[in-house]
Design a protein around this motif. Structure first.
Motif, mmCIF file in Angstrom:
data_model
loop_
_atom_site.group_PDB
_atom_site.id
_atom_site.type_symbol
_atom_site.label_atom_id
_atom_site.label_comp_id
_atom_site.label_asym_id
_atom_site.label_seq_id
_atom_site.Cartn_x
_atom_site.Cartn_y
_atom_site.Cartn_z
ATOM 1 N N TRP A 137 0.785 -1.221 0.265
ATOM 2 C CA TRP A 137 0.041 -0.072 -0.056
ATOM 3 C C TRP A 137 0.822 1.322 0.019
ATOM 4 O O TRP A 137 0.619 2.198 -0.671
ATOM 5 C CB TRP A 137 -1.000 -0.080 1.281
ATOM 6 C CG TRP A 137 -2.115 1.292 1.285
ATOM 7 C CD1 TRP A 137 -2.796 1.340 0.670
ATOM 8 C CD2 TRP A 137 -1.487 2.499 1.958
ATOM 9 N NE1 TRP A 137 -3.691 2.564 1.003
ATOM 10 C CE2 TRP A 137 -2.848 3.097 1.957
ATOM 11 C CE3 TRP A 137 -0.677 2.910 2.911
ATOM 12 C CZ2 TRP A 137 -2.739 4.408 2.483
ATOM 13 C CZ3 TRP A 137 -0.726 3.992 3.597
ATOM 14 C CH2 TRP A 137 -1.848 4.901 3.252
ATOM 15 N N GLN A 138 1.930 1.386 0.783
ATOM 16 C CA GLN A 138 2.692 2.546 0.916
ATOM 17 C C GLN A 138 3.561 2.742 -0.643
ATOM 18 O O GLN A 138 3.693 3.687 -1.065
ATOM 19 C CB GLN A 138 3.846 2.380 2.099
ATOM 20 C CG GLN A 138 3.382 2.199 3.314
ATOM 21 C CD GLN A 138 4.091 2.032 4.486
ATOM 22 O OE1 GLN A 138 5.026 1.174 4.018
ATOM 23 N NE2 GLN A 138 3.960 2.403 5.776
ATOM 24 N N LYS A 139 4.086 1.566 -1.055
ATOM 25 C CA LYS A 139 4.651 1.716 -2.450
ATOM 26 C C LYS A 139 3.736 2.145 -3.363
ATOM 27 O O LYS A 139 3.973 3.086 -4.289
ATOM 28 C CB LYS A 139 5.361 0.350 -2.936
ATOM 29 C CG LYS A 139 6.306 -0.281 -1.901
ATOM 30 C CD LYS A 139 6.507 -1.654 -2.567
ATOM 31 C CE LYS A 139 7.384 -2.381 -1.185
ATOM 32 N NZ LYS A 139 7.689 -3.888 -1.631
ATOM 33 N N GLN A 140 2.369 1.775 -3.281
ATOM 34 C CA GLN A 140 1.387 2.279 -4.549
ATOM 35 C C GLN A 140 1.253 3.603 -4.256
ATOM 36 O O GLN A 140 0.997 4.481 -5.034
ATOM 37 C CB GLN A 140 0.039 1.519 -4.242
ATOM 38 C CG GLN A 140 -1.037 1.950 -4.827
ATOM 39 C CD GLN A 140 -2.426 1.362 -4.361
ATOM 40 O OE1 GLN A 140 -2.567 0.349 -3.753
ATOM 41 N NE2 GLN A 140 -3.617 2.188 -4.701
ATOM 42 N N LYS A 141 1.219 4.287 -2.904
ATOM 43 C CA LYS A 141 0.962 5.645 -2.707
ATOM 44 C C LYS A 141 2.063 6.451 -3.413
ATOM 45 O O LYS A 141 1.878 7.669 -3.552
ATOM 46 C CB LYS A 141 0.788 5.863 -1.080
ATOM 47 C CG LYS A 141 -0.645 5.216 -0.683
ATOM 48 C CD LYS A 141 -1.912 6.065 -1.290
ATOM 49 C CE LYS A 141 -3.070 5.294 -0.797
ATOM 50 N NZ LYS A 141 -4.313 6.063 -1.679
#
Length: 532
Positions: free
Chosen positions: A480-484
């Protein structure tokens, strides 16, 4: 005049046995070194890593007939001499060195027998001839004379063959386990060599062989394939100054090396001054032996001189000189010293003075605490301070004011007391009335931390540039953090650590804490490349 031996390499096995003071703490470390799991023994210079390795080796040799655990001691000090064109030359050389030392140990202990079929694999020959592996090691270590020379490694076993041969040897010779003691495992290596070493360390794992490696905090590069938490048991060699037996154990370490009876008399006569120097050493035997040698008379004048010259000048100068060895870390080294000298120690001294003179507070202190979410650059600077022995990590996951979580550190007591007008007059009062709860606290966003933020990228080497171009998907972040991050066009590690936290917070659902966590992950991934 008594001359102490402060380096293990200068001691015979008999002297090591004579000088060893067996406390519960030391013996617990040694027992873990004997156990099946691989161990990383981590500690600053002079705390006794090499000494405990040798003690463990001696104990295993003395008890070999009962335990059947064979210790093999080796170093890789000649790493810088390996200059060949052979692909993976460093890995081949390390494996050849291990084979050579294992064979040497088997010969010395009289363990080799004609039935040991694995010997031929390790030596590159038949069991009756044991010279080709040694010759191969010599070729690698002489390759600096003819850089680029191709070395024939035909007779060197592959890693799988090596492990199979070790199993065969252990089964045929009734050996339970072979334990490799690799001293100064990474200190003499270039960063890329360190990465290769820890890859080999991880792969050298079977029921019949294990590795123990002595490493320094802060300047050890583990690489991407080795995880210290999962691939080894990590032991931080830090002696607890609050242990009831601490002073007695440290005194015994000194007395076992004292050959001058007059010095022994002075140590006994000036017991308070010895106790002060023992605490000042903060659990480091080398610091204590050096300071006792400097304060030969052991009176107040000579002891105060030790604090001025050894703890106020030499220790700090040694830390600053690390910039020559690790130029990529210069700003971390300089900032760490400045933070300790101008922020931490003066604040601790103010608290101590206020208590001793005015009775304010609940005691004195030599501890400080740093929030878990402090910039990663700060943590890197502290690791270098640990390498120098100026601070010690006391405990992680400690709650402080408002239940915030962070790490508690202890300042080198000698360096703290060196700021006193007369350490012999006030030092023991500060030590004996210390209250761990009086630690100074530094939150996640201290103004002084801003001076070190953003210093990760200085002069970019080719290796560093290549690393900065890598995708953030390689980082230890949630999907999720990478996606953001990808949503706001931050795709590489270089883009991540160059972006201010305010930009990271433009991503939906990314606020202060997450922005700091994400940025710190990027900085942690690139910091080790600065050592190159």
């Amino acid at each position: 005049m008594n001359e102490f031996v402060i380096r293990t390499e200068e001691l015979t096995k008999e002297q090591i046995s004579d000088f060893f003071v067996s406390s519960d703490y030391e013996q617990a470390v040694i027992d873990k070194l004997k156990a099946p799991s691989p161990v990383l023994l981590v500690g600053s210079r002079g705390v006794g890593k090499s000494f405990l390795f040798k003690v463990c080796e001696i104990q295993l040799l003395n008890d070999f007939e009962r335990l059947r655990i064979l210790p093999v001691s080796l170093t890789f000090r000649k790493a810088s001499l390996v200059k060949t064109s052979t692909p993976d030359q460093f890995q081949y050389w390390m494996l050849a060195r291990i084979c050579s030392e294992l064979l040497r140990t088997l010969r010395k202990t009289g363990t080799i027998t004609p039935i040991a079929s694995g010997l031929g694999v390790l030596s590159g020959e038949t069991a009756s001839e044991l010279s080709k592996t040694d010759y191969l090691v010599k070729e690698f270590e002489d390759s600096w004379r003819t850089p680029g020379k191709t070395i024939d490694i035909t007779n060197l076993p592959t890693l799988d063959d090596f492990l199979d041969a070790v199993q065969d040897l252990c089964e045929e010779l009734n050996i339970l386990r072979i334990v490799l003691f690799i001293d100064e495992a990474a200190h003499v290596f270039l960063p890329q060599q360190q990465r290769e070493f820890f890859t080999l360390f991880r792969d050298l794992r079977s029921p019949f062989i294990k590795c123990n490696a002595a490493v320094y905090p802060g300047v050890t590069v583990y690489g991407e394939t080795f995880e210290p938490i999962h691939d080894a048991v990590r032991i931080d060699l830090v002696r607890n100054v609050n242990d009831p037996n601490y002073i007695a154990n440290m005194k015994e370490m000194v007395l076992r090396q004292v050959r001058d009876s007059s010095l022994a008399t002075r140590l006994s006569k000036n017991g308070q001054n010895f106790t002060l120097l023992a605490y000042a050493a903060s659990g480091n035997p080398r610091y204590l032996l050096n300071s006792i040698a400097m304060a030969e008379r052991m009176d107040s004048k000579s002891v105060n001189q030790v604090f001025r010259e050894y703890y106020r000048e030499k220790q700090w100068a040694e830390h600053t000189k690390l910039s020559d060895r690790f130029p990529g870390y210069k700003r971390f080294i300089d900032w760490g010293r400045d933070f300790l000298e101008t922020n931490v120690i003066p604040e601790l001294k103010t608290k101590n003075d206020d208590y001793l003179l005015n009775g304010n507070g609940k005691g004195t202190t030599f501890y400080f605490w740093v929030h878990n979410s402090a910039p990663h650059e700060v943590k890197e600077a502290f690791r270098i301070l640990e390498y120098s022995g100026l601070v010690y990590e006391d405990a992680a996951g400690i709650r402080a004011t408002r239940s915030e979580v962070g790490t508690r550190y202890m300042v080198n007591i000698g360096c703290l007391l060196a700021f006193e007008a007369s350490p012999t007059a006030t030092g023991l009062s500060i030590i004996r009335q210390a209250d761990i709860r009086r630690m100074s606290e530094y939150g996640a966003n201290q103004a002084v931390f801003k001076k070190i933020q953003g210093c990760v990228i200085g002069t970019e080497t080719d290796v560093l540039k290549e690393h900065l171009r890598k995708n953030i998907d390689l980082l230890d972040l949630t999907d999720w953090q990478k996606q953001k991050m990808h949503e706001i066009s931050i795709n590489t590690i270089g883009e991540l650590i160059s972006a201010p936290e305010d930009r990271l917070k433009t991503a939906k659902y990314i606020a202060d804490v997450r922005a700091r966590t994400i940025r710190n992950a990027g900085i942690a991934a690139v910091c080790e490349y600065l050592l190159g």
